[in-house]
Write a protein that holds these residues in place. Structure first.
Motif, mmCIF file in Angstrom:
data_model
loop_
_atom_site.group_PDB
_atom_site.id
_atom_site.type_symbol
_atom_site.label_atom_id
_atom_site.label_comp_id
_atom_site.label_asym_id
_atom_site.label_seq_id
_atom_site.Cartn_x
_atom_site.Cartn_y
_atom_site.Cartn_z
ATOM 1 N N GLY A 1 0.816 -1.208 0.000
ATOM 2 C CA GLY A 1 0.000 0.000 0.000
ATOM 3 C C GLY A 1 0.845 1.252 0.000
ATOM 4 N N ASN A 2 2.065 1.131 -0.569
ATOM 5 C CA ASN A 2 3.018 2.255 -0.605
ATOM 6 C C ASN A 2 3.340 2.779 0.791
ATOM 7 O OD1 ASN A 2 3.153 2.330 -3.524
ATOM 8 N ND2 ASN A 2 1.102 3.221 -3.471
ATOM 9 N N ALA A 3 3.448 1.837 1.752
ATOM 10 C CA ALA A 3 3.830 2.235 3.110
ATOM 11 C C ALA A 3 5.161 2.967 3.079
ATOM 12 C CB ALA A 3 3.926 0.996 4.000
ATOM 13 N N VAL A 4 5.247 4.024 3.849
ATOM 14 C CA VAL A 4 6.457 4.851 3.863
ATOM 15 C C VAL A 4 7.526 4.189 4.723
ATOM 16 C CG1 VAL A 4 7.432 7.101 4.415
ATOM 17 C CG2 VAL A 4 5.103 6.933 3.521
ATOM 18 N N THR A 5 8.653 3.896 4.124
ATOM 19 C CA THR A 5 9.809 3.357 4.827
ATOM 20 C C THR A 5 10.946 4.371 4.755
ATOM 21 O OG1 THR A 5 10.642 2.327 2.814
ATOM 22 C CG2 THR A 5 9.160 0.992 4.204
ATOM 23 N N GLU A 6 12.006 4.099 5.485
ATOM 24 C CA GLU A 6 13.161 5.002 5.398
ATOM 25 C C GLU A 6 13.763 4.971 4.005
ATOM 26 O OE1 GLU A 6 17.187 6.264 7.872
ATOM 27 O OE2 GLU A 6 16.238 4.322 8.278
ATOM 28 N N ALA A 7 13.751 3.795 3.361
ATOM 29 C CA ALA A 7 14.261 3.703 1.992
ATOM 30 C C ALA A 7 13.447 4.587 1.051
ATOM 31 C CB ALA A 7 14.233 2.252 1.523
ATOM 32 N N MET A 8 12.126 4.606 1.235
ATOM 33 C CA MET A 8 11.294 5.461 0.383
ATOM 34 C C MET A 8 11.595 6.933 0.639
ATOM 35 S SD MET A 8 7.130 5.699 0.071
ATOM 36 C CE MET A 8 6.935 4.126 -0.789
ATOM 37 N N LEU A 9 11.778 7.300 1.904
ATOM 38 C CA LEU A 9 12.123 8.687 2.212
ATOM 39 C C LEU A 9 13.452 9.070 1.560
ATOM 40 C CD1 LEU A 9 11.097 8.817 5.981
ATOM 41 C CD2 LEU A 9 9.917 9.928 4.071
ATOM 42 N N ASP A 10 14.429 8.159 1.601
ATOM 43 C CA ASP A 10 15.716 8.424 0.954
ATOM 44 C C ASP A 10 15.530 8.629 -0.550
ATOM 45 O OD1 ASP A 10 17.201 8.291 3.287
ATOM 46 O OD2 ASP A 10 17.645 6.151 3.076
ATOM 47 N N ASP A 11 14.692 7.784 -1.169
ATOM 48 C CA ASP A 11 14.470 7.899 -2.605
ATOM 49 C C ASP A 11 13.727 9.192 -2.950
ATOM 50 O OD1 ASP A 11 15.771 5.532 -3.136
ATOM 51 O OD2 ASP A 11 13.956 4.320 -3.181
ATOM 52 N N LEU A 12 12.777 9.586 -2.106
ATOM 53 C CA LEU A 12 12.088 10.849 -2.342
ATOM 54 C C LEU A 12 13.034 12.037 -2.191
ATOM 55 C CD1 LEU A 12 8.699 10.157 -0.533
ATOM 56 C CD2 LEU A 12 9.000 10.612 -2.968
ATOM 57 N N LEU A 13 13.902 11.974 -1.196
ATOM 58 C CA LEU A 13 14.870 13.054 -1.020
ATOM 59 C C LEU A 13 15.829 13.144 -2.200
ATOM 60 C CD1 LEU A 13 15.686 12.840 2.796
ATOM 61 C CD2 LEU A 13 14.595 14.741 1.592
ATOM 62 N N ALA A 14 16.183 11.985 -2.770
ATOM 63 C CA ALA A 14 17.069 11.996 -3.944
ATOM 64 C C ALA A 14 16.429 12.745 -5.105
ATOM 65 C CB ALA A 14 17.398 10.562 -4.361
ATOM 66 N N VAL A 15 15.098 12.687 -5.188
ATOM 67 C CA VAL A 15 14.385 13.388 -6.251
ATOM 68 C C VAL A 15 14.147 14.852 -5.892
ATOM 69 C CG1 VAL A 15 12.210 13.487 -7.552
ATOM 70 C CG2 VAL A 15 13.241 11.267 -7.015
ATOM 71 N N LEU A 16 13.812 15.113 -4.628
ATOM 72 C CA LEU A 16 13.310 16.430 -4.240
ATOM 73 C C LEU A 16 14.356 17.375 -3.667
ATOM 74 C CD1 LEU A 16 10.090 15.197 -2.401
ATOM 75 C CD2 LEU A 16 10.219 16.117 -4.715
ATOM 76 N N ALA A 17 15.400 16.825 -3.049
ATOM 77 C CA ALA A 17 16.338 17.677 -2.312
ATOM 78 C C ALA A 17 17.115 18.623 -3.218
ATOM 79 C CB ALA A 17 17.305 16.827 -1.499
ATOM 80 N N VAL A 18 17.438 18.177 -4.436
ATOM 81 C CA VAL A 18 18.133 19.036 -5.403
ATOM 82 C C VAL A 18 17.238 19.123 -6.638
ATOM 83 C CG1 VAL A 18 20.254 19.446 -6.687
ATOM 84 C CG2 VAL A 18 20.342 18.194 -4.518
ATOM 85 N N PRO A 19 16.251 20.003 -6.612
ATOM 86 C CA PRO A 19 15.257 20.027 -7.683
ATOM 87 C C PRO A 19 15.821 20.518 -9.009
ATOM 88 C CG PRO A 19 14.933 21.875 -6.209
ATOM 89 C CD PRO A 19 15.977 21.005 -5.580
ATOM 90 N N ASP A 20 15.254 20.024 -10.085
ATOM 91 C CA ASP A 20 15.606 20.477 -11.425
ATOM 92 C C ASP A 20 14.911 21.821 -11.662
ATOM 93 O OD1 ASP A 20 15.767 20.940 -14.180
ATOM 94 O OD2 ASP A 20 15.724 18.795 -14.648
ATOM 95 N N PRO A 21 15.649 22.874 -11.939
ATOM 96 C CA PRO A 21 15.028 24.195 -12.109
ATOM 97 C C PRO A 21 14.100 24.279 -13.308
ATOM 98 C CG PRO A 21 17.345 24.261 -12.733
ATOM 99 C CD PRO A 21 17.119 22.937 -12.083
ATOM 100 N N ASP A 22 14.189 23.327 -14.229
ATOM 101 C CA ASP A 22 13.323 23.345 -15.406
ATOM 102 C C ASP A 22 11.972 22.674 -15.167
ATOM 103 O OD1 ASP A 22 15.211 24.686 -16.980
ATOM 104 O OD2 ASP A 22 16.234 22.808 -17.457
#
Length: 274
Positions: A37-58
């Motif tokens: 059910g897409n439960a939030v794990t620490e691995a998921m948080l890490d993967d989300l941060l990899a996408v969101l922490a340094v956003p693409d300005p475009d």
């Protein structure tokens, strides 16, 4: 060697718990653990941060969705229990809680307009992720709940409490949290948890209807307008102690630690989720 934006995006797309798809100025980010059910794990948080922490300005618009039947059933209770087994003081919960705060802040404060596309259930941490987005559309069959109190935990994940009070109002927030009752899509719209409700097969069309005009807006005007909306919203929150969420969650979890059990679903969420 510094990686190009294309190389960074390619690396992000190889994530195990999150899938991304770039469509010009629109970035689609999908929670990709449908079996849980897409439960939030620490691995998921890490993967989300990899996408969101340094956003693409475009990227002008970011669409957050969930694979499978549900948007997100909340945090992984089994992982919580493992963290407490490893360190009864709750250090693991503090670390993950800080990551959750950073993920939600990136969604709410980043320059891209964020859209939550919600089907099925959005429970606990799943509701927090949705509330962190600027725009939220849900299927008419979607459902919502904040079960933390029934699980012996405070509602302290990703800054969800100040966002709820700001978006929904203090009195209604108090009732939803203290009773832990479920509410449906129509009530979610009345509460401003959702801004739009559509049949599930029209979710993508609804997202496109929002994204299409947004990507045509001048980049500087769009970025500054979102910053202004966030700035003017901030004073009405009076205080935003989200930085304390991880500490509060860890302290209470450690103090109310209970033996593991199986098959439990006292709060109405899927087994194993918060």
């Amino acid at each position: 060697m510094k990686l190009s934006l294309a190389d960074r995006l390619s690396a992000r797309m190889r994530s195990r718990t999150v899938r991304t798809l770039r469509e010009g100025p629109v970035l689609r980010v999908e929670l990709n653990c449908p079996a849980s059910g897409n439960a939030v794990t620490e691995a998921m948080l890490d993967d989300l941060l990899a996408v969101l922490a340094v956003p693409d300005p475009d990227v002008r618009v970011l669409v957050l969705s969930g694979a499978g039947d549900d948007f997100c059933l909340g945090g992984d209770r089994n992982e919580f229990a493992d963290w407490l087994d490893e360190d009864p003081t709750g250090r693991g919960i503090r670390v993950a809680g800080d990551k959750a705060r950073r993920v939600c802040e990136a969604l709410s404060a980043g320059q891209a307009v964020t859209i939550a596309r919600i089907q099925g259930r959005a429970i606990g941490a799943g509701l927090a992720l949705a509330l962190a987005c600027d725009l939220r559309v849900g299927a008419d069959t979607s459902g919502f709940r904040l079960p933390e109190l029934a699980l012996g935990l405070p509602t302290a994940w990703g800054g969800v409490l100040p966002r709820l009070i700001h978006e929904v109002g203090a009195a209604r927030t108090r009732e939803l949290i203290l009773t832990g009752r479920a509410f449906d899509a129509e009530e979610a719209r009345e509460l401003s948890v959702l801004q739009r409700v559509v049949p599930e097969d029209e979710l993508d069309a609804a997202v496109t209807a929002w994204a299409k005009p947004l990507v045509r807006r001048p980049e500087a005007a769009l970025r500054v307008t979102k910053a202004l909306l966030n700035s003017y919203a901030a004073p009405t929150r009076l205080a935003d102690p989200a930085v304390l969420d991880a500490e509060l969650m860890a302290t209470v979890a450690a103090a109310t630690r209970r033996p593991r059990h199986t098959g439990g679903n006292a709060a109405g969420a899927a087994p194993g989720t918060v």
